[in-house]
Design a protein around this motif. Sequence first.
Motif, PDB file in Angstrom:
ATOM      1  N   VAL A 190       0.834  -1.257  -0.180  1.00 42.09           N
ATOM      2  CA  VAL A 190      -0.231   0.040   0.030  1.00 42.09           C
ATOM      3  C   VAL A 190       0.765   1.356   0.051  1.00 42.09           C
ATOM      4  CG1 VAL A 190      -1.650   1.478   1.278  1.00 42.09           C
ATOM      5  CG2 VAL A 190      -2.041  -1.031   1.194  1.00 42.09           C
ATOM      6  N   ALA A 191       1.894   1.331   0.772  1.00 44.90           N
ATOM      7  CA  ALA A 191       2.793   2.410   0.846  1.00 44.90           C
ATOM      8  C   ALA A 191       3.478   2.705  -0.381  1.00 44.90           C
ATOM      9  CB  ALA A 191       3.896   2.226   2.146  1.00 44.90           C
ATOM     10  N   MET A 192       4.124   1.495  -1.003  1.00 39.99           N
ATOM     11  CA  MET A 192       4.788   1.396  -1.968  1.00 39.99           C
ATOM     12  C   MET A 192       3.964   1.979  -3.463  1.00 39.99           C
ATOM     13  SD  MET A 192       7.232  -1.377  -3.799  1.00 39.99           S
ATOM     14  CE  MET A 192       5.767  -2.303  -4.294  1.00 39.99           C
ATOM     15  N   PHE A 193       2.840   1.500  -3.361  1.00 47.74           N
ATOM     16  CA  PHE A 193       1.942   1.968  -4.639  1.00 47.74           C
ATOM     17  C   PHE A 193       1.372   3.231  -4.505  1.00 47.74           C
ATOM     18  CE2 PHE A 193       1.357  -3.147  -5.489  1.00 47.74           C
ATOM     19  CZ  PHE A 193       2.600  -3.079  -6.006  1.00 47.74           C
ATOM     20  N   SER A 194       0.924   3.686  -3.283  1.00 48.96           N
ATOM     21  CA  SER A 194       0.311   4.846  -3.233  1.00 48.96           C
ATOM     22  C   SER A 194       1.622   5.958  -3.591  1.00 48.96           C
ATOM     23  CB  SER A 194       0.266   5.007  -1.689  1.00 48.96           C
ATOM     24  OG  SER A 194      -1.008   4.185  -1.312  1.00 48.96           O
ATOM     25  N   HIS A 195       2.750   5.709  -3.071  1.00 47.52           N
ATOM     26  CA  HIS A 195       3.997   6.716  -3.334  1.00 47.52           C
ATOM     27  C   HIS A 195       4.207   6.722  -4.918  1.00 47.52           C
ATOM     28  CE1 HIS A 195       7.040   9.075  -2.748  1.00 47.52           C
ATOM     29  NE2 HIS A 195       8.284   8.309  -3.540  1.00 47.52           N
ATOM     30  N   LEU A 196       4.127   5.468  -5.463  1.00 46.43           N
ATOM     31  CA  LEU A 196       4.309   5.293  -6.804  1.00 46.43           C
ATOM     32  C   LEU A 196       3.423   5.842  -7.711  1.00 46.43           C
ATOM     33  CD1 LEU A 196       6.131   3.829  -9.111  1.00 46.43           C
ATOM     34  CD2 LEU A 196       4.705   1.866  -8.967  1.00 46.43           C
ATOM     35  N   LEU A 197       1.893   5.875  -7.306  1.00 45.38           N
ATOM     36  CA  LEU A 197       0.824   6.452  -8.125  1.00 45.38           C
ATOM     37  C   LEU A 197       1.163   7.975  -8.040  1.00 45.38           C
ATOM     38  CD1 LEU A 197      -1.919   6.537  -9.316  1.00 45.38           C
ATOM     39  CD2 LEU A 197      -2.814   6.504  -7.044  1.00 45.38           C
ATOM     40  N   SER A 198       1.370   8.445  -6.994  1.00 40.42           N
ATOM     41  CA  SER A 198       1.722   9.800  -6.934  1.00 40.42           C
ATOM     42  C   SER A 198       2.762  10.325  -7.901  1.00 40.42           C
ATOM     43  CB  SER A 198       2.091  10.496  -5.445  1.00 40.42           C
ATOM     44  OG  SER A 198       2.302  11.856  -5.299  1.00 40.42           O
ATOM     45  N   GLN A 199       3.765   9.637  -7.842  1.00 40.54           N
ATOM     46  CA  GLN A 199       4.964   9.715  -8.886  1.00 40.54           C
ATOM     47  C   GLN A 199       4.527   9.895 -10.262  1.00 40.54           C
ATOM     48  OE1 GLN A 199       8.521   7.634  -7.342  1.00 40.54           O
ATOM     49  NE2 GLN A 199       9.285   9.427  -6.484  1.00 40.54           N
ATOM     50  N   ARG A 200       4.081   8.644 -10.490  1.00 35.13           N
ATOM     51  CA  ARG A 200       3.628   8.443 -12.141  1.00 35.13           C
ATOM     52  C   ARG A 200       2.695   9.475 -12.598  1.00 35.13           C
ATOM     53  NH1 ARG A 200       7.490   6.730 -14.460  1.00 35.13           N
ATOM     54  NH2 ARG A 200       6.102   6.291 -16.138  1.00 35.13           N
ATOM     55  N   GLN A 201       1.599   9.870 -11.699  1.00 38.64           N
ATOM     56  CA  GLN A 201       0.712  10.931 -12.000  1.00 38.64           C
ATOM     57  C   GLN A 201       1.261  12.100 -12.213  1.00 38.64           C
ATOM     58  OE1 GLN A 201      -2.131  11.430  -8.913  1.00 38.64           O
ATOM     59  NE2 GLN A 201      -3.233  12.913 -10.169  1.00 38.64           N
ATOM     60  N   THR A 202       2.437  12.761 -11.598  1.00 41.27           N
ATOM     61  CA  THR A 202       3.030  13.818 -11.734  1.00 41.27           C
ATOM     62  C   THR A 202       3.800  13.569 -13.011  1.00 41.27           C
ATOM     63  OG1 THR A 202       3.296  14.147  -9.428  1.00 41.27           O
ATOM     64  CG2 THR A 202       4.743  15.399 -10.830  1.00 41.27           C
ATOM     65  N   TYR A 203       4.640  12.540 -13.321  1.00 44.04           N
ATOM     66  CA  TYR A 203       5.289  12.505 -14.540  1.00 44.04           C
ATOM     67  C   TYR A 203       4.457  12.446 -15.525  1.00 44.04           C
ATOM     68  CZ  TYR A 203       7.618   9.713 -18.055  1.00 44.04           C
ATOM     69  OH  TYR A 203       8.246   9.421 -19.206  1.00 44.04           O
ATOM     70  N   HIS A 204       3.161  11.850 -15.624  1.00 46.97           N
ATOM     71  CA  HIS A 204       2.388  11.742 -16.944  1.00 46.97           C
ATOM     72  C   HIS A 204       1.852  13.310 -17.007  1.00 46.97           C
ATOM     73  CE1 HIS A 204       2.615   7.611 -18.231  1.00 46.97           C
ATOM     74  NE2 HIS A 204       2.492   7.280 -16.668  1.00 46.97           N
ATOM     75  N   THR A 205       1.368  13.798 -15.947  1.00 48.44           N
ATOM     76  CA  THR A 205       0.941  15.129 -16.050  1.00 48.44           C
ATOM     77  C   THR A 205       1.967  16.109 -16.727  1.00 48.44           C
ATOM     78  OG1 THR A 205      -0.312  14.983 -14.184  1.00 48.44           O
ATOM     79  CG2 THR A 205       0.067  17.213 -14.984  1.00 48.44           C
ATOM     80  N   GLU A 206       3.200  16.168 -16.605  1.00 52.46           N
ATOM     81  CA  GLU A 206       4.131  16.908 -17.186  1.00 52.46           C
ATOM     82  C   GLU A 206       4.252  16.552 -18.430  1.00 52.46           C
ATOM     83  OE1 GLU A 206       7.685  16.336 -15.004  1.00 52.46           O
ATOM     84  OE2 GLU A 206       6.862  17.653 -13.173  1.00 52.46           O
ATOM     85  N   ARG A 207       4.400  15.314 -18.922  1.00 52.57           N
ATOM     86  CA  ARG A 207       4.550  14.745 -20.188  1.00 52.57           C
ATOM     87  C   ARG A 207       3.284  15.213 -21.090  1.00 52.57           C
ATOM     88  NH1 ARG A 207       8.183  10.633 -21.305  1.00 52.57           N
ATOM     89  NH2 ARG A 207       7.434  11.260 -23.384  1.00 52.57           N
ATOM     90  N   TYR A 208       2.187  15.004 -20.703  1.00 51.52           N
ATOM     91  CA  TYR A 208       1.085  15.440 -21.389  1.00 51.52           C
ATOM     92  C   TYR A 208       0.800  17.000 -21.714  1.00 51.52           C
ATOM     93  CZ  TYR A 208      -0.704  10.588 -20.739  1.00 51.52           C
ATOM     94  OH  TYR A 208      -0.829   9.319 -20.740  1.00 51.52           O
TER      95      TYR A 208
END
Length: 516
Positions: A418-436
């Motif tokens: 839960v901790a790992m995936f929650s943190h990963l979700l936040s990071q990947r969402q930020t990454y994709h937001t910048e890319r888009y």
Amino acid sequence: MNVVTATPIGGRSYKWLVLFNVMLTTFMAVLDSTVVNTGLPVIMGTLGASMNSAEWILTGYMLSMATILPAAGWLSDRFGYKRIFIFSLTVFTVGSFMCGNSTAIGELVFWRIFQGIGGGLLMPVGMAVVTTVFPVEQRGMALGFWAIASAASVSFGPLIGGYLVDNLNWNYIFFVNIPIGIFSIIYTMIVQQEYKTGMRQKFDIPGFITSAVFLPVFLYGLSEVTSSTNTKGWSSPLVLGCMWVAVVSFVLFLYTELTVKHPMINLKIFKDHNFSLANLIVFIFGIGMFGSTFLIPLYMQDSLGYSAYQTGLFFLPVGFLQAVASPLAGNASRWVNPKVVIVLGLFLLCTSFYMNYSFSFLTDKWYIMISLYLRGVGLGILYPPLLNVSLRQISNQQMAQASSVTNIVRQIGGSFGVAMFSHLLSQRQTYHTERYHEAIAYTGETYSNVVDGLSRFFSSSGGLGHTESVSYAKQYILEHVDMEAYISGINDVFFVAFVTTLLAVIPMLFLKTKRK
């Protein structure tokens, strides 16, 4: 009181009567977690609690469970399985009553911690009771039926919680445990025979203290990774401090348990080849399965617009499928190599995660339901034979400790996931937001044409002026980009869950199994 030997106790009907009681209490314990999640927003509004305070309703329960889990084996061996089972039921039922009568957030958190002590004992002691009363050749089937209770609570938890909160009051998500708890206490007193291993070893105080520091601090550190007050994630000083304290206390725990005369958890149990490998699989499986469980409700409610109750309806058949698959898989492992059954379960889980990897804002509900159904069948197929293989060579004298260890490993794996995936979700969402946003040419002709088209639509359908319509059009594009980035982040996490679960195949290949 009848102190029995290491052979299964009672007649033919006795073991099924005991199994029914353990299933009922397991359903109650697991249900309490799911219904509390459903009622958390209402509790916050009623008690005037902030999100930081309300998180302790969940965290406090989890930490107290983690603290008492290692002692479950010693308590059962010392005082008897029946006595500790009744004690845990009493603590859980009283805690539920007091939680329902709480009028302040601090009071509710205190009684949740108290309730967690009973919940932390119910699962391992219940599993040990089941494996004690059933002969080795029937344990897989018995554990399959035992898994039905957990599956049913997963299915009915969101529905029951949503109904109670919407139609009665949040207090009833705790009051619902009271009649079940009272019935089970009386039932246990009348039906269940006492079982004691005859061990009279002293309580391992250093081992309990080090484990009581390691597990809660470690799980608290994991919960703080995604806390709303933590903006630094894993690099937060509080998280890093918790991890260091957890590592030191864990090393001291290992040293203590390997050197004291009567350890609280006999680590020599890990000399059993299958038990060690099965717990490694449980840990990996816990990361992928329980760590990603929270993603689908988030996706369905935040991206597709489903309500909490509607989301719960999606999960309703999952528990039924798991309930059907679990005893069948447990019984099938008597006739075919359990590895075949375990691999099939892992394959279905991996297939489910891979299907979730292609979510979009246009995904049809049937696609989501099929992925969930595969997950329910896979979970039902995987867990009973894995537990059976894990505990096959464990003596009844060590069964309570082995059950405690397995529950601890599963909880740590799930919390870490839960901790790992929650943190990963936040990071990947930020990454994709910048890319888009980089991909959109905000000064280009295509962007201008889209804005013009949307603004004309808003103007004609909403009666807005030109300036306001253009503003709405630009805001709509930004919201759509953010939603796409959010879904892409969820997809990335599901791909990691797919790869993580697939890794469990490696230790599974080294299990020593054969067809009975």
